[in-house]
Scaffold this motif. Sequence first.
Motif, PDB file in Angstrom:
ATOM      1  N   UNK A 149      12.525  -2.597   9.862  1.00  0.00           N
ATOM      2  CA  UNK A 149      11.861  -1.302   9.867  1.00  0.00           C
ATOM      3  C   UNK A 149      12.464  -0.463  10.982  1.00  0.00           C
ATOM      4  N   UNK A 150      13.052   0.653  10.624  1.00  0.00           N
ATOM      5  CA  UNK A 150      13.757   1.509  11.577  1.00  0.00           C
ATOM      6  C   UNK A 150      13.054   2.865  11.637  1.00  0.00           C
ATOM      7  N   UNK A 151      12.576   3.225  12.820  1.00  0.00           N
ATOM      8  CA  UNK A 151      11.782   4.430  13.038  1.00  0.00           C
ATOM      9  C   UNK A 151      12.602   5.422  13.854  1.00  0.00           C
ATOM     10  N   UNK A 152      12.830   6.637  13.304  1.00  0.00           N
ATOM     11  CA  UNK A 152      13.760   7.562  13.934  1.00  0.00           C
ATOM     12  C   UNK A 152      13.171   8.971  14.021  1.00  0.00           C
ATOM     13  N   UNK A 153      13.538   9.647  15.100  1.00  0.00           N
ATOM     14  CA  UNK A 153      13.169  11.046  15.302  1.00  0.00           C
ATOM     15  C   UNK A 153      14.462  11.837  15.497  1.00  0.00           C
ATOM     16  N   UNK A 154      14.929  12.455  14.431  1.00  0.00           N
ATOM     17  CA  UNK A 154      16.179  13.216  14.459  1.00  0.00           C
ATOM     18  C   UNK A 154      15.941  14.525  15.230  1.00  0.00           C
ATOM     19  N   UNK A 155      16.890  14.953  16.060  1.00  0.00           N
ATOM     20  CA  UNK A 155      16.695  16.206  16.797  1.00  0.00           C
ATOM     21  C   UNK A 155      16.465  17.389  15.863  1.00  0.00           C
ATOM     22  N   UNK A 156      15.657  18.358  16.323  1.00  0.00           N
ATOM     23  CA  UNK A 156      15.383  19.538  15.504  1.00  0.00           C
ATOM     24  C   UNK A 156      16.630  20.404  15.340  1.00  0.00           C
ATOM     25  N   UNK A 157      17.409  20.524  16.412  1.00  0.00           N
ATOM     26  CA  UNK A 157      18.680  21.228  16.279  1.00  0.00           C
ATOM     27  C   UNK A 157      18.686  22.678  16.718  1.00  0.00           C
ATOM     28  N   UNK A 158      17.620  23.126  17.391  1.00  0.00           N
ATOM     29  CA  UNK A 158      17.615  24.506  17.866  1.00  0.00           C
ATOM     30  C   UNK A 158      17.452  25.516  16.743  1.00  0.00           C
ATOM     31  N   UNK A 159      17.753  26.789  17.056  1.00  0.00           N
ATOM     32  CA  UNK A 159      17.483  27.871  16.106  1.00  0.00           C
ATOM     33  C   UNK A 159      18.716  28.430  15.409  1.00  0.00           C
ATOM     34  N   UNK A 160      19.880  28.251  16.007  1.00  0.00           N
ATOM     35  CA  UNK A 160      21.100  28.859  15.443  1.00  0.00           C
ATOM     36  C   UNK A 160      21.944  27.764  14.785  1.00  0.00           C
ATOM     37  N   UNK A 161      22.216  27.859  13.484  1.00  0.00           N
ATOM     38  CA  UNK A 161      22.941  26.799  12.790  1.00  0.00           C
ATOM     39  C   UNK A 161      24.448  26.892  12.979  1.00  0.00           C
ATOM     40  N   UNK A 162      24.874  26.822  14.221  1.00  0.00           N
ATOM     41  CA  UNK A 162      26.296  26.926  14.550  1.00  0.00           C
ATOM     42  C   UNK A 162      26.580  26.042  15.751  1.00  0.00           C
ATOM     43  N   UNK A 195      29.132  25.896  17.752  1.00  0.00           N
ATOM     44  CA  UNK A 195      29.733  26.547  18.913  1.00  0.00           C
ATOM     45  C   UNK A 195      28.704  27.375  19.676  1.00  0.00           C
ATOM     46  N   UNK A 196      27.875  28.095  18.953  1.00  0.00           N
ATOM     47  CA  UNK A 196      26.882  28.943  19.599  1.00  0.00           C
ATOM     48  C   UNK A 196      25.663  28.152  20.087  1.00  0.00           C
ATOM     49  N   UNK A 197      25.421  27.004  19.495  1.00  0.00           N
ATOM     50  CA  UNK A 197      24.208  26.243  19.781  1.00  0.00           C
ATOM     51  C   UNK A 197      24.537  24.753  19.860  1.00  0.00           C
ATOM     52  N   UNK A 198      24.779  24.244  21.066  1.00  0.00           N
ATOM     53  CA  UNK A 198      25.137  22.829  21.213  1.00  0.00           C
ATOM     54  C   UNK A 198      24.100  21.877  20.619  1.00  0.00           C
TER      55      UNK A 198
END
Length: 265
Positions: free
Chosen positions: A105-118, A120-123
């Motif tokens: 059983x593998x339980x994961x919380x993937x990062x949300x990723x911020x607001x800008x889908x880029x 370069x602009x959003x690490x």
Amino acid sequence: MTDSLTIVSWNINSVRFRIDIVERFLNEVRPDILCLQETKVMDTAFPRAAFEALGYSHIVLHGQRMHHGVAILSRVPLQEDDRLDWQANGEARHVGVRLENGLRLENVYVPAGGDIPDREQNPKFGQKLDFLGRMTEWSKGLNDERVLLVGDFNVAPLESDVWSHKQLLKVVSHTPIEVEMLNRLKAANDWVDLGRHFVPEPGRLYTWWSYRAKDWAASDRGRRLDHMWASPTLAPAARSHTVFEDCRSWLKPSDHVPIMTEFAL
């Protein structure tokens, strides 16, 4: 272990702040295992006693102060497996266990990723994509093991997984590049998406509604960010899948609701 096994996944958005609704849920539903994400607490401050009082005496934690954090609470014995650093920065976003019957059983919380889908602009967006890439490489090595991968993936992959496909195409969690990365992860182990196995698209299957809406149910701008994926050797044992949408209306709710799969093992 009984012939039936029920496993719940829930991004609780602070387990201490929402312990009342967690206790209510466990009393009402009584799953065998509860996987939590975004617990937001160090392991030493985790409210263990509340779970132990309800019979969830097998507890495996990977916590972090104020941020992230995952936990597995169980009424059946667990063997500790691993804590993988798919974020590559030490954040507490994964914990894995093995049950006595061999199920992983593998339980994961993937990062949300911020607001800008880029990237370069959003690490943060790049970190999210890299996280999914590391999960994909891990998946390739699972072979024929019986594995259940659960958690907040922070990606709604299908058009019917969001309230408006057209309006969210450039919104993080539903962008084409995120969907492509999630599909690569899925293909890496031929994972079976149990939610869509039991509720085929375009059936309603949202698991998250923003706090920004005054009335979440009236606006109903939902997304399916929470998932349960079974390996090909485990998937035939799945018997049902439930989304507890009513929990979004409980007092001091999380913006996510619990999801549960029942297995015949």
